[in-house]
Design a protein around this motif. Structure first.
Motif, short mmCIF file in Angstrom:
data_model
loop_
_atom_site.label_atom_id
_atom_site.label_comp_id
_atom_site.label_asym_id
_atom_site.label_seq_id
_atom_site.Cartn_x
_atom_site.Cartn_y
_atom_site.Cartn_z
N SER A 27 67.59 41.75 48.81
CA SER A 27 67.43 42.14 47.38
C SER A 27 66.75 41.48 46.52
O SER A 27 66.55 41.92 45.10
N VAL A 28 66.15 40.38 46.71
CA VAL A 28 65.59 39.47 45.94
C VAL A 28 64.25 39.07 46.43
O VAL A 28 64.15 38.51 47.67
N LEU A 46 60.28 37.23 40.00
CA LEU A 46 61.20 37.90 40.90
C LEU A 46 61.56 39.37 40.74
O LEU A 46 61.42 39.67 39.40
N THR A 48 64.49 42.05 41.63
CA THR A 48 65.56 42.39 42.28
C THR A 48 66.01 43.58 42.07
O THR A 48 65.50 44.46 41.25
N LYS A 50 69.51 46.54 43.04
CA LYS A 50 70.82 46.57 43.65
C LYS A 50 70.86 47.56 44.92
O LYS A 50 71.91 47.18 45.72
N TYR A 162 64.16 51.24 46.61
CA TYR A 162 64.94 50.68 45.54
C TYR A 162 65.42 51.60 44.91
O TYR A 162 65.06 52.68 44.38
N GLN A 165 65.74 48.36 39.81
CA GLN A 165 64.96 47.36 40.06
C GLN A 165 64.69 46.53 38.71
O GLN A 165 64.60 47.35 37.64
N TYR A 178 69.74 33.72 41.54
CA TYR A 178 69.70 34.57 42.62
C TYR A 178 69.32 33.64 43.81
O TYR A 178 69.68 34.14 45.01
#
Length: 334
Positions: A27-28, A46, A48, A50, A162, A165, A178
């Motif tokens: 997720s990262v 970055l 990211t 969920k 995703y 995001q 993170y």
């Protein structure tokens, strides 16, 4: 009418051997983002999510990050996206849509494999950006980003899906929320060397490395250091070993052409900083001629850390308290 504008378009690759890397599970993701216009240095970001995942073998999944509508890193920081489900967006024809541009992707992959960054600045990088924006048609006007699977990912039965995001420029504290670094120590030529990777800061950043002493019966003290002619620079607080970061790795100084890592045997302890419930006490206590259990930390300021390692290491110290040998494996630890 094309939406492509070099000065407001940025591109990056994610995958084995290229400019990005998967850092904290599925997720990262961290990317080196290159501008298609006049800017010649990358911005590290970055992404990211969920719900996220590269659905392919590690080392084979590839993806492209495209950011549009942004002239500067400030304009792209904090952009959100509801995600892009390729199978739904193309009515189940994502495979065919991407394979139609396979020749362009292959050119970029070959260029990226030769020299990180140059692929983004040459004609093949620009052609890839134009293909995604014009031929695939997934980009709309305004500030946005899209994370797209490549034909290599799709042909392996993979997709990247995703939701919720967010893109953040890698700066300040965002990375530490993170990503946790990993460190490795080894005995080499009579000295103790330490390497560290996955440090979530920009290239050229100075970080404040330090070491805590693992003690059961008190709040762990931090080691104080004194400057030595051959060792790294020691900060004013005496707790901070001033190191540099390039490519997420630890360097003893700001020479990115040197070898990553730091020679811990060049450090000379001068005491401890012991934190109580309401006070901080500075002592001249130094462990000598024996073993000491310690762990690395990266300080934000004073004795307040961004990060402290979970795994400890046992070092042998000489009559001056210098680290001269380390026990255990040389593999990376958390």
């Amino acid at each position: 009418m094309t939406l492509y504008s070099p000065d407001t378009t940025w591109i990056a690759l994610l995958g084995g051997g290229f400019s990005g890397s998967v850092l904290a599970g599925g997720s990262v993701f961290q990317f080196d983002l290159w501008n298609m216009g006049t800017k010649r240095l990358p911005i590290q970001v970055l992404v990211t999510g969920k719900r996220a995942g590269v659905m392919a073998e590690v080392g084979t999944a590839m993806a492209v990050l495209l950011v549009t509508g942004c002239r500067t890193e400030r304009e792209m920081d904090g952009i959100t996206s509801s995600g892009l489900d390729w199978e739904l967006s193309f009515g189940g024809d994502a495979d065919a849509a991407l394979k139609s541009g396979a020749k362009v992707f292959r050119e970029v992959m070959m260029a990226a494999g030769k020299a990180t960054g140059e692929w983004a600045l040459n004609e093949s990088g620009k052609r890839l950006a134009q293909f995604i924006m014009n031929d695939l048609g997934v980009v709309q006007p305004g500030r946005q980003f899209n994370l797209l699977p490549t034909p290599l990912s799709v042909s392996a039965g993979a997709g990247i899906f995703y939701e919720w995001q967010k893109l953040n420029v890698l700066d300040g504290e965002i990375g530490w929320n993170y990503i946790s670094p990993k460190y490795a120590v080894e005995n080499r030529s009579g000295s103790v060397y330490m390497r560290m990777k996955d440090i979530p800061v920009k290239d050229g950043t100075t970080i404040h490395l330090g070491f805590g002493v693992d003690e059961w019966l008190s709040i762990d003290p931090d080691i104080k250091w004194t400057q030595t002619p051959s060792g790294p620079r020691i900060g004013r607080s005496k707790l901070h070993i001033e190191c540099a970061v390039y490519g997420g790795e630890l360097y003893q100084d700001h020479n990115r052409n040197g070898s990553p890592g730091i020679n811990l045997s060049q450090l000379l302890p001068s005491g401890r900083s012991e934190t109580g419930m309401f006070t901080v006490t500075q002592t001249s206590e130094v462990k000598k001629s024996g073993k000491l259990t310690v762990y690395p930390r990266i300080f934000k300021f004073g004795n307040y850390p961004y990060w402290s390692a979970d795994d400890t290491m046992t070092v042998h110290v000489d009559d001056d308290g210098r680290f001269v040998k380390v026990d255990g494996s040389s593999g990376y630890r958390d």
